[in-house]
Design a protein around this motif. Sequence first.
Motif: not given
Length: 99
Positions: A39-56
Amino acid sequence: MGRLGPTEIILILVIIILLFGAKKLPDMARSLGKSARILKSEAKAMKKDDDQSAPADPPPHVTGVAQDQATPAPRTIKAAPGDVTSSRPVAEPTDTTKR
């Protein structure tokens, strides 16, 4: 509801041991810990994906090579977070037909 004292905690632990048995408790604790890690690793992966999904900046365009011919990095599937012994590369399907 008041605070739990040492007597109540001991009584709860005795009831749990009687219900599940002493042999199953380590397995249950192990599976609970594994589930918490996943659960912890999936939450980190989702947060990382959210950060990468909106590139500048827009993604870089491959120059001199058609997009179909660009080779992406191979992906890896992991059976469990932190378990590198069961990691294996994924064979991507290739389109060998010429259009």
